[in-house]
Enzyme design. Structure first.
Site, PDB file in Angstrom:
ATOM      1  N   GLY A   1      42.147  58.003  28.218  1.00  0.00           N
ATOM      2  CA  GLY A   1      42.242  56.597  28.534  1.00  0.00           C
ATOM      3  C   GLY A   1      43.661  56.102  28.409  1.00  0.00           C
ATOM      4  O   GLY A   1      44.593  56.864  28.138  1.00  0.00           O
ATOM      5  N   GLU A   2      43.834  54.779  28.590  1.00  0.00           N
ATOM      6  CA  GLU A   2      45.159  54.194  28.525  1.00  0.00           C
ATOM      7  C   GLU A   2      45.759  54.316  27.130  1.00  0.00           C
ATOM      8  O   GLU A   2      46.956  54.481  26.957  1.00  0.00           O
ATOM      9  CB  GLU A   2      45.071  52.717  28.940  1.00  0.00           C
ATOM     10  CG  GLU A   2      46.388  51.971  28.878  1.00  0.00           C
ATOM     11  CD  GLU A   2      47.390  52.497  29.893  1.00  0.00           C
ATOM     12  OE1 GLU A   2      48.588  52.303  29.668  1.00  0.00           O
ATOM     13  OE2 GLU A   2      46.979  53.116  30.893  1.00  0.00           O
TER      14      GLU A   2
ATOM     15  N   ASP B   1      37.767  42.948  36.377  1.00  0.00           N
ATOM     16  CA  ASP B   1      37.976  44.325  36.867  1.00  0.00           C
ATOM     17  C   ASP B   1      36.635  44.990  37.160  1.00  0.00           C
ATOM     18  O   ASP B   1      36.410  46.140  36.797  1.00  0.00           O
ATOM     19  CB  ASP B   1      38.766  45.130  35.833  1.00  0.00           C
ATOM     20  CG  ASP B   1      39.300  46.443  36.422  1.00  0.00           C
ATOM     21  OD1 ASP B   1      39.259  46.590  37.662  1.00  0.00           O
ATOM     22  OD2 ASP B   1      39.748  47.304  35.653  1.00  0.00           O
TER      23      ASP B   1
END
EC number: 2.7.10.1
Length: 998
Positions: A642-643, A758
């Site tokens: 992930g980020e 999002d």
């Protein structure tokens, strides 16, 4: 002390030869060529002819003697035979042997040992074994006293025992033993031999190492590779494809085992296009001229297909001969084909201003079976040749169509009378577009006959009185000659007795009419060929006798209404300005906090609280997320990144609760305090939600490292990749069920006043029961720039997923539940297309431009019309006209209950070849009349037709069908399509204030 007789070394005299019989030649297991282990010698006494001068301790122990091997070559050996003395400890050490960077060394010993039982009068200390040792050093540092003659510092390799010993009367039997030791780390080593009471000869000593020989396997080259430090070690040798070969799987490697043999191949190469295998997979040979190979692999080169050739080796495709081609859809192994010859036997049948053409198949089809026909119409002027001809007008009609005909017959109508035409019937196939020459055709010249004029299109009322009507009309679209005059037929609607009047102009005044009466009027034109058809009936009404007074009032009415409207607008403007000023003074300081909080107050309603409104974000984590002891968490495997760090699968076992699978997001090492706050903000958000279609937060781990967020585990991962993996495997009802779950989750979020920002299929997770759950809360705003991933694009200081975001959010950063509805429409399209990328390979800027121009995504393949209409509702430009999530849920529930409505499939096909839909929607409420609306869509030519046919209001226009358009004179297919499309948008606007109907 007398020594016993040691085993004599080999020598040439016949009497001693039996002591050293020829070495037994053991059969070798032959390996395939290039795969046999290589042995590199570090030291071999067999080839030493001078003294070895090894160090012995004590000096009365080992003794160096000369002898001969079985080939009568002189050799140096060592022997010892102090068997009559007990407690023997005789050491022999070789010279320093350089290691050459190998990690494991092999020692081959050839020796003879005398049987203790064959020696008379010896103590019980006689042995038939000896010990092998080694000692590592970085240089030749050993001396007569150092290292000490004992097992430590020397490292013992093994106790060596003979397979066979000999007696006094036997011939000496040579034993051969091989031992290995390692791993070695210093520059070199010594070998040492310890005798503890044996009678033996050490005939030869060879120290060597093994390596795997360079080899070619599976079209790949592998270099010489040293064996590993242990007998069981596998050393990886990276491979490279042989010339003209390409990798088909990676990584390309082969393992070298401890015996110097290759094993466990990984990856492979194969011959590239234009090359075929040769020499048992050790070469890729170019295809010779006249042959080709279109695909990489182990297949052979093939002869060129018909009508093609190659002029050089290594061809991957054969080029076509002159005037022969391949279509884009043809494979490389297809024969080259050519264009068809012209059609034969064109027959024309003229009937006034219409025509029927028929023809026969071309003599040569060009070697293809995809033959089509085009009919080109040219209108000729005067008596000139072809240069005097030009393309026909668009109003000429071809049935069934003009281009791409499969039939050999076409009906052509709406031609002009007394006009010369040339018709070219072209034969085309799949390669006609490849030829630089125009299609071959057969031409026929015809002249149309005399014909009456076409129908007068519309009637207009100019003025009316109590006894007269003044009317005008447009000339016929096809006069088919000079208009001589017009005949008008009219009658009072209540009586039905018709009268006629003739006019040479396209206007007339009807006098002698009754006041306040409705008249039906029709008109037709006349040429030398006779009268045309009457126009469609139009109704007009005379005024009453009080009409003049009413007319005067009507003339003044606009002035009265305008003045009143202006006054009302002024008053409203003053009131609005006053209210705005008061609200700014009262609420100015609180507006920013209120918007940031994103909540509203309703009795009994749980609302979302933005964790960033807390002075200490950690307080939000403590309030909304449960702290979990790290001992309850077990990480099993990494399933993604992930980020902020890795995403793992694991188990959670809390006291008093059953063990469950969980997804674990971890915060990477070296994070900043802001990154930690942003990472945990998702847990603060997620912890406020409790809905079956929202991903569930299990808790957080913040009191140990790494920091973790634990959520329920979704077996099928992200929805987009899950759909691509199972393309075409679900029923429409199953897909609608997934959409219903997503909509229910978003309805819950919107009711809590949470805006997702999002929403996309990649952020929807699917469990093993196909339940879809909304995830990824709040992280998109923190994404870093990644030029390799265009999903998120910078806009006004933030990151926006352009393809999923509503226009107002892109332009003004205005995110609302209505912008989430737009994103939900894109998710619907992703689901029904099984995970296709929205807008395909269009750039983000092209997507923005297309949406701004009101283009929308077409329906995916086999998408029900009702679902695509719901998508279009979500993509309405005005966000106030988009449906609410509650309406979307109700609509999907109705569709699920009424499965028959899902069987109506949209006609458009999904894919790159399908253009975006032009959804330009003029707001019909801004138009005063139907005529204004027609002018706006550039169809003003039909204004009179609409009015005369009675379609004077938008309510009536919204109910029109294609048959209605034909009836009022809209005959061109393109015009029909444009008007019907605008009518469909008009219906959509009329229904926007209501829930979406099924």
């Amino acid at each position: 002390m007398a020594r016993a007789r040691p085993p004599p070394p080999p020598s040439p005299p016949p009497g001693l030869l039996p002591l050293l019989p020829p070495l037994l030649l053991l059969p070798l297991l032959l390996l395939p060529a290039g795969c046999r282990a290589l042995e590199e010698t570090l030291m071999d006494t067999k080839w030493v002819t001078s003294e070895l001068a090894w160090t012995s301790h004590p000096e009365s122990g080992w003794e160096e003697v000369s002898g001969y091997d079985e080939a009568m070559n002189p050799i140096r050996t060592y022997q010892v035979c102090n068997v009559r003395e007990s407690s023997q400890n005789n050491w022999l050490r070789t010279g320093f042997i350089w290691r050459r960077d190998v990690q494991r060394v092999y020692v081959e010993l050839k020796f003879t040992v005398r049987d203790c039982n064959s020696i008379p009068n010896i103590p019980g200390s006689c042995k038939e074994t000896f010990n092998l040792f080694y000692y590592e050093a970085d240089s030749d540092v050993a001396s007569a006293s150092s290292p000490f003659w004992m097992e430590n510092p020397y490292v013992k390799v093994d106790t060596i025992a003979p397979d066979e010993s000999f007696s006094r009367l036997d011939a000496g039997r040579v034993n051969t033993k091989v031992r290995s030791f390692g791993p070695l780390s210093k520059a070199g080593f010594y070998l040492a031999f310890q005798d503890q009471g044996a009678c033996m000869s050490l005939i030869s000593v060879r120290a060597f190492y093994k390596k795997c020989a360079s080899t070619t396997a599976g079209f790949a080259l592998f270099p010489e590779t040293l064996t590993g430090a242990e007998p069981t070690s596998l050393v990886i040798a990276p491979g490279t494809c042989i010339p003209n070969a390409v990798e088909v799987s990676v990584p390309l490697k082969l393992y070298c085992n401890g015996d110097g043999e290759w094993m466990v191949p990984v990856g492979a190469c194969t011959c590239a296009t234009g090359h075929e295998p040769a020499a048992k997979e050790s070469q890729c040979r170019p295809c010779p001229p006249g042959s080709y190979k279109a695909k990489q692999g182990e297949g052979p080169c093939l002869p060129c297909p018909p009508n093609s050739r190659t002029t050089s080796p290594a061809a991957s495709i054969c080029t076509c001969h002159n005037n022969f081609y391949r279509a884009d859809s043809d494979s490389a192994d297809s024969a080259c084909t050519t264009v068809p010859s012209p059609p034969r036997g064109v027959i024309s049948n003229v009937n006034e201003t219409s025509l029927i053409l028929e023809w026969s198949e071309p003599r040569d089809l060009g070697g293809r079976d995809d033959l089509l026909y085009n009919v080109i119409c040219k209108k000729c002027h005067g008596a000139g040749g072809a240069s005097a001809c030009s393309r026909c007008d668009d109003n000429v009609e071809f049935v069934p169509r003009q281009l791409g005909l499969t039939e050999r017959r076409v009906h052509i109508s709406h031609l002009l009378a007394h006009t010369r035409y040339t018709f070219e019937v072209q034969a085309v196939n799949g390669v006609s577009g490849k030829s630089p020459l125009p299609p071959r055709y057969a031409a026929v010249n015809i002249t149309t006959n005399q014909a009456a004029p076409s129908e007068v299109p519309t009637l207009r009322l100019h003025s009316s009185s109590g006894s007269s009507l003044t009317l005008s009309w447009a000339p016929p679209e096809r006069p088919n000659g000079v208009i001589l005059d017009y005949e008008m037929k009219y009658f009072e609607k209540s009586e039905g007795i018709a009268s006629t009047v003739t006019s040479q102009m396209n206007s007339v005044q009807l006098d002698g009419l009754r006041p306040d009466a409705r008249y039906v009027v029709q008109v037709r034109a006349r040429t030398v060929a006779g009268y045309g058809q009457y126009s469609r009936p139009a109704e007009f009404e005379t005024t009453s006798e009080r009409g003049s007074g009413a007319q005067q009032l009507q003339e003044q009415l606009p002035l009265i209404v305008g003045s009143a409207t202006a006054g009302l607008v002024f008053v409203v403007a003053v009131v609005v300005i006053a209210i705005v000023c008061l609200r700014k003074q009262r609420h100015g300081s609180d507006s920013e906090y209120t918007e940031k909080l994103q909540q509203y107050i309703a009795p009994g309603m749980k609302v979302y609280i933005d964790p960033f409104t807390y002075e200490d974000p950690n307080e939000a984590v403590r309030e909304f997320a449960k702290e979990i002891d790290v001992s309850c968490v077990k990480i099993e495997e990494v399933i993604g990144a992930g980020e902020f760090g890795e995403v793992c699968r694991g188990r959670l076992k809390q006291p008093g609760r059953r063990e469950v699978f969980v997804a674990i997001k971890t915060l990477k090492v070296g994070y900043t305090e802001r990154q930690r706050r942003d990472f945990l903000s998702e847990a603060s958000i997620m912890g406020q939600f409790d809905h079956p279609n929202i991903i569930r937060l299990e808790g957080v781990v913040t009191k140990s490292r790494p920091v973790m967020i634990l959520t329920e585990f979704m077996e099928n991962c992200a929805l987009d990749s899950f759909l691509r993996l199972n393309d075409g495997q679900f029923t429409v009802i199953q897909l609608v069920g997934m959409l219903r779950g997503i909509a229910a989750g978003m309805k819950y979020l919107s009711e809590m006043n949470y805006v997702h920002r999002d929403l996309a299929a990649r952020n929807i997770l699917v469990n093993s029961n196909l339940v879809c759950k909304v995830s990824d809360f709040g992280l998109s705003r923190f994404l870093e720039d990644d030029p390799s991933d265009p999903t998120y694009t910078s806009s006004l200081g933030g990151k926006i997923p352009i393809r999923w975001t509503a226009p107002e959010a892109i332009a003004y950063r205005k995110f609302t539940s209505a912008s989430d509805v737009w994103s939900y429409g894109i998710v619907m399209w992703e689901v029904m297309s099984y995970g296709e990328r929205p807008y395909w390979d269009m750039s983000n800027q092209d997507v923005i431009n297309a949406v701004e121009q009101d283009y929308r995504l077409p329906p995916p393949m086999d998408c029900p019309t009702a679902l695509h209409q719901l998508m279009l509702d979500c993509w309405v430009r005005d966000r106030n006209l988009r449906p609410k999530f509650s309406q979307i849920v109700n609509t999907l529930d109705k569709l699920i209950r009424n499965a028959a409505s899902l069987k109506v499939i949209a006609s458009a096909q999904s894919g790159m070849s399908q253009p975006l839909l032009d959804r330009t929607v003029p707001d019909y409420t801004t138009f005063t009349t139907v005529g204004d609306w027609l002018d706006a869509i550039k169809m003003g030519r039909y204004k009179e037709s609409f009015v005369s046919a009675g379609f004077a209001s938008f309510d009536l226009v919204a109910q029109m069908t294609a048959e209605d358009l034909l009836r009022i004179g809209v005959t061109l297919a393109g015009h029909q399509k444009k008007i019907l499309s605008s009518i469909q948008d008009m219906r959509l606007q009329m229904n926007q204030t209501l829930p979406v109907q099924v």
